[in-house]
Design a protein around this motif. Sequence first.
Motif, short mmCIF file in Angstrom:
data_model
loop_
_atom_site.label_atom_id
_atom_site.label_comp_id
_atom_site.label_asym_id
_atom_site.label_seq_id
_atom_site.Cartn_x
_atom_site.Cartn_y
_atom_site.Cartn_z
N GLU A 52 33.59 63.92 -10.96
CA GLU A 52 34.40 64.87 -10.19
C GLU A 52 35.74 65.13 -10.87
OE1 GLU A 52 35.91 65.86 -5.67
OE2 GLU A 52 35.11 63.88 -6.07
N MET A 55 35.32 67.51 -13.77
CA MET A 55 35.30 68.90 -13.30
C MET A 55 36.71 69.36 -12.95
SD MET A 55 31.77 69.30 -11.06
CE MET A 55 32.52 68.60 -9.63
N GLY A 56 37.49 68.48 -12.32
CA GLY A 56 38.87 68.80 -11.97
C GLY A 56 39.74 69.06 -13.17
N ALA A 59 39.02 72.53 -14.33
CA ALA A 59 39.66 73.50 -13.43
C ALA A 59 41.17 73.52 -13.65
CB ALA A 59 39.32 73.18 -11.97
N THR A 62 42.33 75.56 -16.55
CA THR A 62 42.19 77.02 -16.49
C THR A 62 43.48 77.70 -16.06
OG1 THR A 62 41.37 77.07 -14.21
CG2 THR A 62 39.72 76.91 -15.98
N PHE A 121 40.74 79.68 -6.49
CA PHE A 121 40.30 78.29 -6.28
C PHE A 121 39.85 78.10 -4.84
CE2 PHE A 121 43.29 77.08 -9.84
CZ PHE A 121 42.31 76.62 -10.70
N THR A 122 38.71 77.47 -4.68
CA THR A 122 38.25 77.07 -3.35
C THR A 122 38.85 75.71 -3.02
OG1 THR A 122 36.32 75.88 -4.18
CG2 THR A 122 36.03 78.27 -3.74
N ASP A 125 37.24 73.26 -5.28
CA ASP A 125 37.83 73.26 -6.63
C ASP A 125 39.10 72.41 -6.65
OD1 ASP A 125 35.91 75.13 -7.58
OD2 ASP A 125 37.22 76.84 -7.07
N THR A 128 38.55 68.69 -6.65
CA THR A 128 38.25 68.09 -7.96
C THR A 128 39.52 67.94 -8.79
OG1 THR A 128 37.73 70.19 -9.10
CG2 THR A 128 35.89 69.05 -7.98
N ILE A 129 40.44 68.89 -8.68
CA ILE A 129 41.72 68.80 -9.39
C ILE A 129 42.52 67.60 -8.86
CG2 ILE A 129 43.95 69.92 -9.79
CD1 ILE A 129 42.38 72.62 -9.75
#
Length: 143
Positions: A52, A55-56, A59, A62, A121-122, A125, A128-129
Amino acid sequence: MIKTVLTVGALAVAGFGAWMILAPGSKSPDQVSTDKGAPLAVVTVPDRLSPEATMGKKAFETVCVDCHGDNGSGRNGMGPPLVHKIYEPSHHGDESFQRAVALGVRAHHWRFGDMAPVDGFTRADVKTIITYLRELQRANGIH
């Protein structure tokens, strides 16, 4: 009596300032670059991140990296370090990050100006950050 109160107050302010500069995830004053965009904290990256957090990290890279720097180290004149005692879970819980992304936030700990809401961003999302940042914080002694 007034002199004592003023002295104690001045010492408290000086102590707080030293704590802010030398807190985990911060550089010592002789390491901080005055160049715009320079990192504001030295961040130790753990050898492994959870799936996780990985993935963060992607994100984060980005959009967030533009102001908050590589691995949340901050950028001089642009955005605060997120691997910093101020952002430990007991002071800035996970929901504060969710709200900052969704609604923006007024500057209150730093002098970088207000943070605008971040589109695209949801909540998932951002979760995960947050996981990524919390793993970085733990690797840097911030719990």
